[in-house]
Write a protein that holds these residues in place. Structure first.
Motif, PDB file in Angstrom:
ATOM      1  N   VAL A   1      -8.202   2.514  -6.752  1.00  0.00           N
ATOM      2  CA  VAL A   1      -8.832   2.264  -5.457  1.00  0.00           C
ATOM      3  C   VAL A   1      -9.286   0.812  -5.336  1.00  0.00           C
ATOM      4  O   VAL A   1      -9.132   0.189  -4.272  1.00  0.00           O
ATOM      5  CB  VAL A   1     -10.016   3.237  -5.256  1.00  0.00           C
ATOM      6  CG1 VAL A   1     -10.868   2.813  -4.058  1.00  0.00           C
ATOM      7  CG2 VAL A   1      -9.507   4.659  -5.059  1.00  0.00           C
ATOM      8  N   LEU A   2      -9.832   0.262  -6.403  1.00  0.00           N
ATOM      9  CA  LEU A   2     -10.277  -1.134  -6.363  1.00  0.00           C
ATOM     10  C   LEU A   2      -9.110  -2.081  -6.084  1.00  0.00           C
ATOM     11  O   LEU A   2      -9.246  -3.035  -5.307  1.00  0.00           O
ATOM     12  CB  LEU A   2     -10.946  -1.512  -7.682  1.00  0.00           C
ATOM     13  CG  LEU A   2     -12.362  -0.972  -7.917  1.00  0.00           C
ATOM     14  CD1 LEU A   2     -12.799  -1.234  -9.359  1.00  0.00           C
ATOM     15  CD2 LEU A   2     -13.355  -1.598  -6.943  1.00  0.00           C
ATOM     16  N   LEU A   3      -7.967  -1.836  -6.706  1.00  0.00           N
ATOM     17  CA  LEU A   3      -6.798  -2.689  -6.485  1.00  0.00           C
ATOM     18  C   LEU A   3      -6.328  -2.607  -5.027  1.00  0.00           C
ATOM     19  O   LEU A   3      -6.020  -3.629  -4.403  1.00  0.00           O
ATOM     20  CB  LEU A   3      -5.662  -2.277  -7.427  1.00  0.00           C
ATOM     21  CG  LEU A   3      -5.874  -2.567  -8.914  1.00  0.00           C
ATOM     22  CD1 LEU A   3      -4.791  -1.886  -9.744  1.00  0.00           C
ATOM     23  CD2 LEU A   3      -5.882  -4.062  -9.191  1.00  0.00           C
ATOM     24  N   LEU A   4      -6.286  -1.394  -4.489  1.00  0.00           N
ATOM     25  CA  LEU A   4      -5.832  -1.222  -3.109  1.00  0.00           C
ATOM     26  C   LEU A   4      -6.844  -1.786  -2.117  1.00  0.00           C
ATOM     27  O   LEU A   4      -6.470  -2.354  -1.082  1.00  0.00           O
ATOM     28  CB  LEU A   4      -5.581   0.263  -2.829  1.00  0.00           C
ATOM     29  CG  LEU A   4      -4.370   0.860  -3.552  1.00  0.00           C
ATOM     30  CD1 LEU A   4      -4.305   2.367  -3.337  1.00  0.00           C
ATOM     31  CD2 LEU A   4      -3.073   0.199  -3.087  1.00  0.00           C
ATOM     32  N   ALA A   5      -8.119  -1.644  -2.427  1.00  0.00           N
ATOM     33  CA  ALA A   5      -9.152  -2.199  -1.536  1.00  0.00           C
ATOM     34  C   ALA A   5      -9.104  -3.720  -1.537  1.00  0.00           C
ATOM     35  O   ALA A   5      -9.286  -4.361  -0.492  1.00  0.00           O
ATOM     36  CB  ALA A   5     -10.527  -1.708  -1.968  1.00  0.00           C
TER      37      ALA A   5
ATOM     38  N   SER B   1      -5.890   7.755  -0.881  1.00  0.00           N
ATOM     39  CA  SER B   1      -6.558   8.986  -0.457  1.00  0.00           C
ATOM     40  C   SER B   1      -6.769  10.021  -1.567  1.00  0.00           C
ATOM     41  O   SER B   1      -7.886  10.541  -1.714  1.00  0.00           O
ATOM     42  CB  SER B   1      -5.778   9.604   0.710  1.00  0.00           C
ATOM     43  OG  SER B   1      -6.433  10.762   1.179  1.00  0.00           O
ATOM     44  N   PRO B   2      -5.750  10.388  -2.374  1.00  0.00           N
ATOM     45  CA  PRO B   2      -5.997  11.400  -3.413  1.00  0.00           C
ATOM     46  C   PRO B   2      -7.068  10.977  -4.415  1.00  0.00           C
ATOM     47  O   PRO B   2      -7.911  11.781  -4.821  1.00  0.00           O
ATOM     48  CB  PRO B   2      -4.624  11.552  -4.081  1.00  0.00           C
ATOM     49  CG  PRO B   2      -3.642  11.096  -3.068  1.00  0.00           C
ATOM     50  CD  PRO B   2      -4.328   9.985  -2.336  1.00  0.00           C
TER      51      PRO B   2
ATOM     52  N   PRO C   1     -14.028  10.629   0.136  1.00  0.00           N
ATOM     53  CA  PRO C   1     -12.908  10.721   1.083  1.00  0.00           C
ATOM     54  C   PRO C   1     -13.180   9.930   2.352  1.00  0.00           C
ATOM     55  O   PRO C   1     -14.314   9.862   2.833  1.00  0.00           O
ATOM     56  CB  PRO C   1     -12.833  12.225   1.384  1.00  0.00           C
ATOM     57  CG  PRO C   1     -14.229  12.722   1.136  1.00  0.00           C
ATOM     58  CD  PRO C   1     -14.764  11.894   0.000  1.00  0.00           C
ATOM     59  N   LEU C   2     -12.129   9.321   2.858  1.00  0.00           N
ATOM     60  CA  LEU C   2     -12.226   8.605   4.129  1.00  0.00           C
ATOM     61  C   LEU C   2     -11.999   9.583   5.269  1.00  0.00           C
ATOM     62  O   LEU C   2     -11.080  10.409   5.218  1.00  0.00           O
ATOM     63  CB  LEU C   2     -11.169   7.497   4.185  1.00  0.00           C
ATOM     64  CG  LEU C   2     -11.365   6.332   3.222  1.00  0.00           C
ATOM     65  CD1 LEU C   2     -10.119   5.449   3.232  1.00  0.00           C
ATOM     66  CD2 LEU C   2     -12.583   5.513   3.593  1.00  0.00           C
TER      67      LEU C   2
ATOM     68  N   VAL D   1      -9.647   2.211   9.119  1.00  0.00           N
ATOM     69  CA  VAL D   1      -9.807   2.927   7.848  1.00  0.00           C
ATOM     70  C   VAL D   1      -9.867   1.928   6.690  1.00  0.00           C
ATOM     71  O   VAL D   1     -10.685   2.061   5.773  1.00  0.00           O
ATOM     72  CB  VAL D   1      -8.647   3.920   7.631  1.00  0.00           C
ATOM     73  CG1 VAL D   1      -8.800   4.635   6.292  1.00  0.00           C
ATOM     74  CG2 VAL D   1      -8.602   4.945   8.747  1.00  0.00           C
ATOM     75  N   ALA D   2      -9.009   0.922   6.745  1.00  0.00           N
ATOM     76  CA  ALA D   2      -9.001  -0.088   5.687  1.00  0.00           C
ATOM     77  C   ALA D   2     -10.328  -0.836   5.639  1.00  0.00           C
ATOM     78  O   ALA D   2     -10.849  -1.129   4.547  1.00  0.00           O
ATOM     79  CB  ALA D   2      -7.845  -1.062   5.904  1.00  0.00           C
ATOM     80  N   ARG D   3     -10.872  -1.150   6.792  1.00  0.00           N
ATOM     81  CA  ARG D   3     -12.179  -1.836   6.808  1.00  0.00           C
ATOM     82  C   ARG D   3     -13.242  -0.962   6.141  1.00  0.00           C
ATOM     83  O   ARG D   3     -14.093  -1.452   5.400  1.00  0.00           O
ATOM     84  CB  ARG D   3     -12.583  -2.157   8.240  1.00  0.00           C
ATOM     85  CG  ARG D   3     -11.726  -3.211   8.917  1.00  0.00           C
ATOM     86  CD  ARG D   3     -12.338  -3.630  10.245  1.00  0.00           C
ATOM     87  NE  ARG D   3     -11.397  -4.395  11.041  1.00  0.00           N
ATOM     88  CZ  ARG D   3     -11.099  -5.684  10.836  1.00  0.00           C
ATOM     89  NH1 ARG D   3     -11.676  -6.331   9.842  1.00  0.00           N
ATOM     90  NH2 ARG D   3     -10.232  -6.308  11.613  1.00  0.00           N
TER      91      ARG D   3
END
Length: 411
Positions: free
Chosen positions: A112-116, A155-156, A164-165, A174-176
């Motif tokens: 998640v950190l990498l994608l964020a 998401s998973p 969960p978003l 959603v990205a923000r």
């Protein structure tokens, strides 16, 4: 860019590792691109490496960072240094065999950190259209598509982390939310990890997408190697249900990476061809994590073991030559006089699921490689490219980590 902060740090008699000006160095690398960093900077970094014995505090992270930053200067640039894998806390079967839920949570957070972090970069480019954010900046609709796939990929993991978003149709919104959410509880160590693992070879915008996606794959492959090691151990101890559960978990995790391929497919081909001219020497064929996954499924035959794929990962090759047990080995040993798949449907389901996940992963990789490279262009790092991917089981870059035997008994 002014290297004065690095010069000031070196001027101390006993410089402290915690005071090293990582941010200024990373800024320079991201501004110029690794091959084009001015000699003044690399000279100072080499002096830093010489000073390591006198650095105050634990310099392990600084040592690893210099290994990544100076790979081009030292003429040892490869896939591992390009992705900064020494600086990423990736699961490893040599030390992380048990506590599967803890390791999954660790992987999920890193994923998640990498994608964020990637999302934050894309959002900054959208919000500051006039700012210099890299060459060949993608148009807004393409960025929105990219962010939508990034949110699907996250998401998973977010669900398992109880973060969960909420469903929102606008991928940018959603990205923000994801970026804000991860920034709130991100530690300083995590912030530094994200900074130091992004030393591109160019100033091309889409290279960040390329780096972060490959890093996310490596994080997942590391945990897959742990799951497969646990499955091999369980099978060798006749704990067939446990082996099946670990294989099912591995299959689910591999399926969850599908949106990463879709996200990577938003990379502009012209951007890819522009920065890949500076990646010679780095190829995914050098992925240690993938070779562990492959060899834990089935022991490579001698021809495969002598190929470039395994010569590029000498420690994995040494493990195999020393007698590393594979899942196929373990199942063969206990199935000579038993119908183990009828006896244990959980194992049969696990083998079917993992086999299907691997073949889908391979097909998707090949389609994307053809889109980016065509069918004749050599691969990254002067590897054979897509023609190589079409080879036999024992000569493909991606490989076939399941044997005909395992596939047959799982049908």
């Amino acid at each position: 860019m002014n290297p004065a902060p690095l010069q000031d740090w070196l001027a101390h008699r006993t410089p402290a590792a915690r005071r090293f000006p990582y941010d200024r160095v990373v800024d320079a690398y991201q501004h110029y691109g690794k091959p084009f960093v001015p000699h003044e900077w690399t000279t100072l970094l080499r002096r830093t490496r010489e000073r390591l014995p006198s650095v105050e505090g634990a310099p392990e992270q600084l040592t690893a960072f210099l290994d990544v930053a100076l790979d081009k200067t030292d003429d040892r640039f490869d896939y591992r240094t390009y992705l900064g894998l020494r600086l990423l806390p990736i699961a490893d079967p040599d030390r992380d065999v048990d506590a599967s839920q803890r390791l999954l949570a660790h992987r999920d957070r890193l994923h998640v950190l990498l994608l964020a972090d990637l999302s934050a970069f894309e959002l900054r480019a959208l919000d500051r259209p006039g700012a210099p954010m890299g060459r060949l900046r993608p148009p807004g609709p393409l960025v929105a598509k990219r962010l939508r796939h990034a949110m699907r990929a996250a998401s998973p993991a977010l669900h398992r982390l109880s973060l969960p978003l909420r469903e929102v149709t606008d991928p940018i919104a959603v990205a923000r939310r994801l970026v804000t959410m991860t920034c709130i509880d991100r530690t300083e160590a995590e912030r530094l990890m994200l900074r130091t693992t992004l030393l591109p070879v160019s100033s091309v915008h889409d290279e960040r997408l390329f780096l972060r996606t490959l890093q996310a794959f490596e994080v997942t492959l590391g945990l897959l190697a742990v799951d497969l090691t646990a499955a091999v151990t369980a099978a060798s101890e006749d704990q067939l249900s446990t082996a099946g559960v670990r294989l099912t978990s591995a299959a689910r995790l591999l399926h969850e990476t599908a949106p990463l391929w879709s996200m990577l497919a938003t990379m502009q081909p012209q951007a890819f061809h522009l920065f890949r001219t500076h990646t010679d020497g780095a190829s995914a064929i050098q992925s240690r994590a993938y070779k562990l996954v492959e060899s834990l499924c089935r022991t490579p035959d001698p021809k495969r073991l002598r190929s470039t794929a395994y010569l590029s990962v000498p420690d994995v090759r040494a493990r195999i030559r020393a007698g590393q047990l594979s899942l196929d080995d373990a199942l063969r040993a206990i199935s000579a006089d038993r119908d183990i798949l009828t006896e244990c449907p959980t194992l049969a389901d696990g083998i079917r699921a993992f086999t299907a996940a691997v073949f889908q992963w391979r097909r998707t990789h090949y389609r994307l490689a053809v889109r980016m490279l065509g069918t004749e262009t050599p691969g990254t790092g002067a590897t054979p490219g897509t023609p190589y991917l079409l080879g036999t089981r024992d000569t493909t870059v991606i490989g076939d980590p399941t044997t005909p035997r395992l596939m047959a008994i799982a049908r």
